[in-house]
Design an enzyme around this catalytic site. Structure first.
Site, short mmCIF file in Angstrom:
data_model
loop_
_atom_site.label_atom_id
_atom_site.label_comp_id
_atom_site.label_asym_id
_atom_site.label_seq_id
_atom_site.Cartn_x
_atom_site.Cartn_y
_atom_site.Cartn_z
N TRP A 99 -33.28 3.91 14.90
CA TRP A 99 -34.41 4.78 14.54
C TRP A 99 -35.18 4.21 13.37
O TRP A 99 -36.41 4.32 13.30
CB TRP A 99 -33.90 6.19 14.26
CG TRP A 99 -33.17 6.73 15.44
CD1 TRP A 99 -31.83 6.99 15.54
CD2 TRP A 99 -33.71 6.98 16.75
NE1 TRP A 99 -31.51 7.41 16.80
CE2 TRP A 99 -32.64 7.43 17.57
CE3 TRP A 99 -34.99 6.90 17.29
CZ2 TRP A 99 -32.83 7.77 18.91
CZ3 TRP A 99 -35.18 7.24 18.63
CH2 TRP A 99 -34.10 7.67 19.42
N ASP A 166 -36.01 9.95 6.70
CA ASP A 166 -35.71 10.57 7.98
C ASP A 166 -34.30 11.14 7.86
O ASP A 166 -33.32 10.40 7.81
CB ASP A 166 -35.79 9.51 9.10
CG ASP A 166 -35.40 10.06 10.46
OD1 ASP A 166 -35.00 11.24 10.56
OD2 ASP A 166 -35.49 9.29 11.44
N LYS A 190 -30.15 18.55 15.76
CA LYS A 190 -28.81 18.23 15.29
C LYS A 190 -28.24 19.38 14.44
O LYS A 190 -27.16 19.89 14.71
CB LYS A 190 -28.80 16.94 14.46
CG LYS A 190 -28.57 15.68 15.25
CD LYS A 190 -29.81 15.13 15.88
CE LYS A 190 -29.54 13.73 16.42
NZ LYS A 190 -30.72 13.19 17.14
#
Length: 355
Positions: A99, A166, A190
């Site tokens: 990511w 992030d 999540k």
């Protein structure tokens, strides 16, 4: 049979969140209408939106210098939205996994990107340290937890430029000093809600400094000025997020969640280190508290599928590792009860005895 949900995301939600969201889908706030069919401008949902943003501020002790907004597009949209709003000429990025690499690729569309360090050389199994950041970088971007590779940044870098993070897979898992950050962003699926909403915490005075025009939908200032309702927001995920935030408060807050997470992770890592069949894949000092990655030791590699089937027979789901690492990955987010981790550990112990 009870299921023990170790999926990496979308992932486990608290029973509190699921129960209350399901009830609102049938009858929202006593309106006699489903949450799925009410106006987002109605006073009932406006109250949900306002309370959810207020609870984020309360739980994370967000200072007045920052604002909270809910947006669509997932964390992946933030890979371009951050540089659109922040990058004039040069930004610094830390490459710690898939990511982070995707974020770097998008940022390069807007200016120069300095990758200060990368752990790609060892398949992202550690967090780089002792790097330097050019003083002319306009912000420094990190990915605090790496779901695929099972690493986590435990010591947040101290920098003199805006820090962008992030936090998709570890937000609300531990207290954070929000004042250190220019922008924090996190996809919900999540530790917050079903997929479909992204939480953004942005320092207001970090905005408005780029020279380019910004499309309205990609301008953080527009969304701040419109209280996250510039366009129709993702109503159900925001409502679910509110339920999770209430549940966090009922649990005692984020510091309590952190201690529970440390305890759960220790139970599983201790078994991985003890059990002769398995080994962890991440550097010990950088092991994630959210995503525990492990593989069969080489001499037992042929038992990998057998163990997966054995675990599944006991209600353990979602532990197959990402193809980039292989083996197994147990995602133990905030809503994961310690009892489910203990079921996995017992399965590992009993499988060892059988083999």
């Amino acid at each position: 049979m009870k299921k023990h949900n170790f999926y990496a995301g979308p992932s486990i939600l608290s029973e509190y969140t699921i129960k209350n969201t399901a009830a609102a889908v049938e009858n929202f706030a006593g309106t006699g209408l489903s949450l799925l069919e009410v106006s987002h401008r109605g006073k009932e949902f406006v109250a949900v939106n306002d309370e959810a943003r207020a609870l984020v501020k309360e739980l994370l002790d967000v200072p007045d210098t920052h604002e909270v907004v809910f947006l669509s597009g997932g964390a992946s949209m933030q890979f371009c939205m951050v540089p659109y709003n922040m990058l004039n000429r040069k930004a610094a990025y830390l490459d710690t996994g898939t990511w982070a690499s995707k974020a770097i690729k998008e940022a390069r569309l807007f200016g120069e990107v300095e990758v200060v360090a990368s752990s790609k050389d060892k398949n992202y199994s550690y967090i780089p340290k002792n790097y330097t950041i050019s003083p002319d970088a306009e912000y420094f971007h990190i990915t605090t937890n790496n779901t695929i590779f099972g690493t986590e940044i435990h010591a947040i870098p101290q920098v003199h430029i805006p820090l962008v993070a992030d936090m998709s897979s570890d937000i609300f898992a531990r207290p954070i000093d929000v004042s250190q950050y220019g922008i924090i962003y996190a996809g919900a699926q999540k530790n917050l809600a079903p997929a479909g909403v992204t939480i953004i915490i942005v320092r207001k005075d970090a905005l408005g400094k780029v020279e380019r025009p910004i499309p309205s939908m990609l301008d953080y200032r527009i969304h701040i000025d419109n209280d996250s309702m510039f366009n129709t927001p993702p109503v159900l995920p925001i409502y679910s997020a509110l339920q999770t935030l209430k549940w966090y408060r009922e649990q005692g807050g984020i510091a309590v969640m952190q201690q529970k997470n440390i305890g759960k992770a220790a139970v599983l890592y201790d078994e991985i280190d003890r059990n002769r069949l398995f080994r962890g894949t991440a550097a010990v000092e950088d092991r994630s508290l959210m995503n525990v990655c492990f593989v069969m030791n080489d001499e037992y590699r042929e038992l990998e599928n057998t163990f997966g089937e054995y675990a599944s027979a006991q209600g353990i789901v979602g532990i197959k590792g990402h193809r980039s690492v292989g083996g197994f990955r147990a995602s133990i987010y905030n809503a994961m009860p310690r009892s489910s981790v203990e079921v996995l550990v017992e399965a590992m112990k009993s499988f060892e005895k059988k083999n």
